[in-house]
Design a protein around this motif. Structure first.
Motif, mmCIF file in Angstrom:
data_model
loop_
_atom_site.group_PDB
_atom_site.id
_atom_site.type_symbol
_atom_site.label_atom_id
_atom_site.label_comp_id
_atom_site.label_asym_id
_atom_site.label_seq_id
_atom_site.Cartn_x
_atom_site.Cartn_y
_atom_site.Cartn_z
ATOM 1 N N ALA A 91 0.802 -1.224 0.000
ATOM 2 C CA ALA A 91 0.000 0.000 0.000
ATOM 3 C C ALA A 91 0.833 1.272 0.000
ATOM 4 C CB ALA A 91 -0.942 -0.010 1.209
ATOM 5 N N ARG A 134 -8.019 -3.967 -7.944
ATOM 6 C CA ARG A 134 -7.928 -2.845 -7.012
ATOM 7 C C ARG A 134 -7.404 -3.384 -5.685
ATOM 8 N NH1 ARG A 134 -9.490 2.274 -6.823
ATOM 9 N NH2 ARG A 134 -10.841 2.134 -8.665
ATOM 10 N N ALA A 137 -8.905 -3.418 -1.536
ATOM 11 C CA ALA A 137 -10.344 -3.147 -1.458
ATOM 12 C C ALA A 137 -10.982 -3.870 -0.281
ATOM 13 C CB ALA A 137 -11.023 -3.554 -2.766
ATOM 14 N N LYS A 140 -10.531 -1.874 2.882
ATOM 15 C CA LYS A 140 -10.989 -0.479 2.777
ATOM 16 C C LYS A 140 -9.868 0.509 2.467
ATOM 17 C CE LYS A 140 -14.969 -2.153 4.192
ATOM 18 N NZ LYS A 140 -14.595 -3.521 4.492
ATOM 19 N N LYS A 141 -8.900 0.101 1.615
ATOM 20 C CA LYS A 141 -7.847 1.017 1.189
ATOM 21 C C LYS A 141 -8.149 1.514 -0.218
ATOM 22 C CE LYS A 141 -4.073 -0.856 4.000
ATOM 23 N NZ LYS A 141 -2.741 -1.490 4.000
ATOM 24 N N ASP A 142 -7.862 2.779 -0.465
ATOM 25 C CA ASP A 142 -8.114 3.388 -1.761
ATOM 26 C C ASP A 142 -6.809 3.424 -2.551
ATOM 27 O OD1 ASP A 142 -9.223 4.692 -3.877
ATOM 28 O OD2 ASP A 142 -9.179 6.681 -2.960
ATOM 29 N N LEU A 143 -6.581 2.402 -3.357
ATOM 30 C CA LEU A 143 -5.357 2.263 -4.138
ATOM 31 C C LEU A 143 -5.697 2.177 -5.618
ATOM 32 C CD1 LEU A 143 -3.574 -0.372 -1.880
ATOM 33 C CD2 LEU A 143 -3.050 2.070 -2.023
ATOM 34 N N PRO A 144 -4.745 2.521 -6.486
ATOM 35 C CA PRO A 144 -5.041 2.521 -7.932
ATOM 36 C C PRO A 144 -5.233 1.116 -8.490
ATOM 37 C CG PRO A 144 -2.717 2.952 -7.541
ATOM 38 C CD PRO A 144 -3.376 3.002 -6.204
ATOM 39 N N VAL A 145 -6.040 1.034 -9.527
ATOM 40 C CA VAL A 145 -6.250 -0.229 -10.234
ATOM 41 C C VAL A 145 -4.990 -0.576 -11.004
ATOM 42 C CG1 VAL A 145 -7.589 -1.371 -12.039
ATOM 43 C CG2 VAL A 145 -8.724 0.159 -10.408
#
Length: 220
Positions: A91, A134, A137, A140-145
């Motif tokens: 991450a 992704r 997910a 609940k982490k917002d990381l790029p595809v």
């Protein structure tokens, strides 16, 4: 044994589940991957990059680095491998590493590998799907595809206290899934390459000569 027409749902973008405990699991992963490789790159001329995502600091989340570590000495002739136990992609460095990989390998066919969480009846299965992954997910982490296609191993049950679940996942279960995925990835290129003229095959010229001695999987 699955035959060619069985993989049409993959080409339509649906996800396929493989049973990790099945002795034919790696073989079937390879058969399906070969279909996707030839669908996305019929001449097998694009650089092939495997991005293995995860961290060695969590047993449940070390699936990707385990796959990368297993593939590195065997597959570097035909794949560029990123993400190992010694040099993980996770991450905190994914954005930076993804950019560097894209700059190093423009127009690459990218296969993303990661651990995932699922239902109780899905634990121990491997999934394969067209399209990007992704990462994070499930926690609940917002990381790029990332990826043109992706492979995941369902290591434990999701839906509640995901971080704790990953930390308390049995390493033996993760290693078994990593073995199936890495063998499947090796076999996938082997199967795709068998359908191509020798002159159309590409490889990484910088790989050690010993890497080219591998001629195919020796299945139990």
């Amino acid at each position: 044994m699955a035959n060619k027409r069985d993989w049409q749902h993959l080409l339509a973008g649906e996800k396929h589940y493989f049973t990790g405990s099945d002795r034919r699991c790696a073989y079937e992963i390879g058969e399906a991957l070969a279909e996707l490789f030839l669908y996305l790159d019929p001449s097998l001329s694009r650089p092939r990059v495997i991005v293995c995502i995860g961290t060695d600091r969590s047993t449940g989340d070390c699936l990707g680095p385990l796959v990368g570590t297993q593939l590195k000495p065997l597959a570097s002739a035909y794949y560029h491998i990123y993400g190992t136990l010694d040099d993980p992609i996770h991450a905190t460095n994914l954005v930076e590493r993804k950019k560097a990989i894209e700059e190093a390998h423009p127009d690459a066919l990218v296969i993303a590998v990661d651990a995932s969480l699922g239902r109780v009846d899905q634990v121990g299965q491997v999934t394969l799907s067209l399209g990007g992954l992704r990462p994070g997910a499930g926690v609940k982490k917002d990381l790029p595809v990332i990826g043109d296609l992706h492979v995941t191993g369902i290591v434990n049950v999701g839906g509640f206290m995901e971080f704790m679940v990953l930390q308390n996942t049995r390493l033996s279960a993760v290693v078994r899934l990593a073995d199936q995925i890495s063998r499947g990835i090796l076999f996938g290129y082997y199967q795709a390459a068998r359908r191509q003229p020798v002159t159309s095959l590409t490889y990484n010229a910088s790989a050690p000569a010993a890497d080219y001695l591998w001629l195919g999987p020796n299945w139990p």
